[in-house]
Scaffold this active site. Sequence first.
Site, PDB file in Angstrom:
ATOM      1  N   HIS A 226       0.850  -1.276   0.145  1.00  0.00           N
ATOM      2  CA  HIS A 226       0.031  -0.206  -0.114  1.00  0.00           C
ATOM      3  C   HIS A 226       0.984   1.172  -0.058  1.00  0.00           C
ATOM      4  O   HIS A 226       2.124   1.159   0.290  1.00  0.00           O
ATOM      5  CB  HIS A 226      -1.018   0.007   1.322  1.00  0.00           C
ATOM      6  CG  HIS A 226      -0.229  -0.102   2.423  1.00  0.00           C
ATOM      7  ND1 HIS A 226       0.092   0.982   3.103  1.00  0.00           N
ATOM      8  CD2 HIS A 226       0.059  -1.302   3.214  1.00  0.00           C
ATOM      9  CE1 HIS A 226       0.744   0.624   4.476  1.00  0.00           C
ATOM     10  NE2 HIS A 226       0.830  -0.762   4.217  1.00  0.00           N
TER      11      HIS A 226
ATOM     12  N   SER B 282      -6.117   4.020   5.671  1.00  0.00           N
ATOM     13  CA  SER B 282      -5.957   2.458   6.153  1.00  0.00           C
ATOM     14  C   SER B 282      -5.077   1.564   5.054  1.00  0.00           C
ATOM     15  O   SER B 282      -5.600   1.960   3.872  1.00  0.00           O
ATOM     16  CB  SER B 282      -7.054   1.980   6.628  1.00  0.00           C
ATOM     17  OG  SER B 282      -7.578   0.660   6.388  1.00  0.00           O
ATOM     18  N   LYS B 283      -4.594   0.617   5.308  1.00  0.00           N
ATOM     19  CA  LYS B 283      -3.963  -0.056   4.335  1.00  0.00           C
ATOM     20  C   LYS B 283      -5.122  -0.920   3.691  1.00  0.00           C
ATOM     21  O   LYS B 283      -5.046  -1.520   2.607  1.00  0.00           O
ATOM     22  CB  LYS B 283      -2.878  -0.924   4.873  1.00  0.00           C
ATOM     23  CG  LYS B 283      -2.990  -1.823   6.025  1.00  0.00           C
ATOM     24  CD  LYS B 283      -1.725  -2.738   6.546  1.00  0.00           C
ATOM     25  CE  LYS B 283      -1.980  -2.900   7.963  1.00  0.00           C
ATOM     26  NZ  LYS B 283      -0.684  -3.221   8.641  1.00  0.00           N
ATOM     27  N   ARG B 284      -6.318  -1.059   4.244  1.00  0.00           N
ATOM     28  CA  ARG B 284      -7.476  -1.556   3.560  1.00  0.00           C
ATOM     29  C   ARG B 284      -8.266  -0.700   2.729  1.00  0.00           C
ATOM     30  O   ARG B 284      -9.149  -1.089   1.714  1.00  0.00           O
ATOM     31  CB  ARG B 284      -8.418  -2.286   4.713  1.00  0.00           C
ATOM     32  CG  ARG B 284      -7.918  -3.703   5.170  1.00  0.00           C
ATOM     33  CD  ARG B 284      -8.507  -4.099   6.726  1.00  0.00           C
ATOM     34  NE  ARG B 284      -8.467  -3.214   7.583  1.00  0.00           N
ATOM     35  CZ  ARG B 284      -7.467  -3.178   8.249  1.00  0.00           C
ATOM     36  NH1 ARG B 284      -6.372  -3.905   8.086  1.00  0.00           N
ATOM     37  NH2 ARG B 284      -7.140  -2.047   9.297  1.00  0.00           N
ATOM     38  N   ASP B 285      -7.863   0.742   2.751  1.00  0.00           N
ATOM     39  CA  ASP B 285      -8.648   1.365   1.713  1.00  0.00           C
ATOM     40  C   ASP B 285      -8.264   1.164   0.210  1.00  0.00           C
ATOM     41  O   ASP B 285      -6.994   1.136   0.097  1.00  0.00           O
ATOM     42  CB  ASP B 285      -8.211   2.811   1.958  1.00  0.00           C
ATOM     43  CG  ASP B 285      -8.836   3.768   2.791  1.00  0.00           C
ATOM     44  OD1 ASP B 285     -10.163   3.905   2.340  1.00  0.00           O
ATOM     45  OD2 ASP B 285      -8.470   4.477   3.741  1.00  0.00           O
TER      46      ASP B 285
END
Length: 491
Positions: free
Chosen positions: A19, A259-262
């Site tokens: 990311h 966030s890295k999940r974005d």
Amino acid sequence: MASAPVRVRFCPSPTGNPHVGLVRTALFNWAYARRHQGTLVFRIEDTDAARDSEESYQQLLDAMRWLGFDWDEGPEVGGPHAPYRQSERMDIYRDVAQKLLDGGHAYHCYCSTEELDERREAARAAGRPSGYDGHCRELTAEQVAAYEAEGRRPIVRFRMPDTPITFDDLVRGELTFTPENVPDYGIVRANGAPLYTLVNPVDDALMEITHVLRGEDLLSSTPRQIALYGALIELGVAKAVPAFGHLPYVMGEGNKKLSKRDPQASLNLYREQGFLPEGLLNYLSLLGWSLSADRDVFSIEEMVAAFDLKDVNPNPARFDLKKCEAINGDHIRMLDPKEFAARCEPWLRAPFAPWAPEDFDEAKWAAIAPHAQTRLRMLAEITANVDFLFLPEPVFDEASWSKAMKEGSDALLRTAREKLEAADWSSAESLKEAVLAAGEAHGLKLGKAQAPVRVAVTGRTVGLPLFESLEVLGKEKTLARVDAALARLAA
Ligand code: GLU
Ligand code: ZN
């Protein structure tokens, strides 16, 4: 005395996709190493078997190569401190943990999760600090024997000093952490697996890292690591405490931490959209740093030459996608034309290109490419911008069609067709005059007159410069498409 050579590290955990936060950390470490003729150590922190994956490891390597980062020690290049994958260094950690236990720097803690939770709640309710309370710091041999007899398996817990810890953060200046805020912490799980809290500073020590540059989210682990370093120095495992610098948070949409999940954070997304590594790195360098107040666009060489931690701003940085795209567009403009054409290649082929491979025409591509280079922000935009050249029919965007085709468009198109038929097709200027004249005949300015022509020929209201596009498409196809549009309007 000359200062010690710089040794920095980039040490991601192979979980999930790379990311942008990770890339920013890699970039700042890489730039710092290159600026100081230092060493960049690339280390893989894969001690969490449940979360780490080989696929993610391969993606990390691939990402580093795509970004153009080289590393002096690490996977695939080796080095004096090999291996550089923590999963291959377990014996080292076991050994250091034992030394810490033997030296009294760590102890076995038998508290169960339930007991810890209970006491934490009670401390909270009483308004006392709610971290680990030191319960097992001084267990007697009898207490230990009793716990063991119950079948409890202890974790290893590091004994924090009872004095405050102060350090000079390279980005934030002097910071002090008081003992209440940094309680004793676990370094080895009950099953014997070492934790990040141990392996990360142990490897930094053994790999003789001089500067730890990482995200602000890791700031709370720094006082713990500095204390652990103290013990490692006493045990002869470490030589010196490295300097620490914490890079600012990156904020995404709605001023929330990215966030890295974005989805917006995924490096793969940027690659698929055709960001240039140099454009993306230029933009990411601005997340907490700047070259100068009036220059946002620069090369990676310029960044390296100017990079200084003194210029890193501790305040949160905002990830601005529009600006990222604009800067990438500037880098597209900076490419040598041949290089631009070459980099577009993947998007001119399957699976991105909707045309049949045999319908692709090198000469047409060569003729249109310079006009695309002045326009694109991302390389992936090339496909939709040139598809009208290689598809038998344009792909009609219906919203564009209804926007451009108004009352009187048929009359305008008929006049334009006549004028275009008579124009000089070796000159875009002549085609422009043809459409200009058609517009004048109907009381329309050029912008209004060219819209129906553009939609008839390319299928869309926006695209590359129209007259150059017509010239490259050629007279026969252009007129046939105008005829087809007239037929549709008449139907
Ligand atoms: N493996 C850790 C992470 O990815 C490294 C943190 C550090 O730089 O110390 O968060
Ligand atoms: Zn305990």
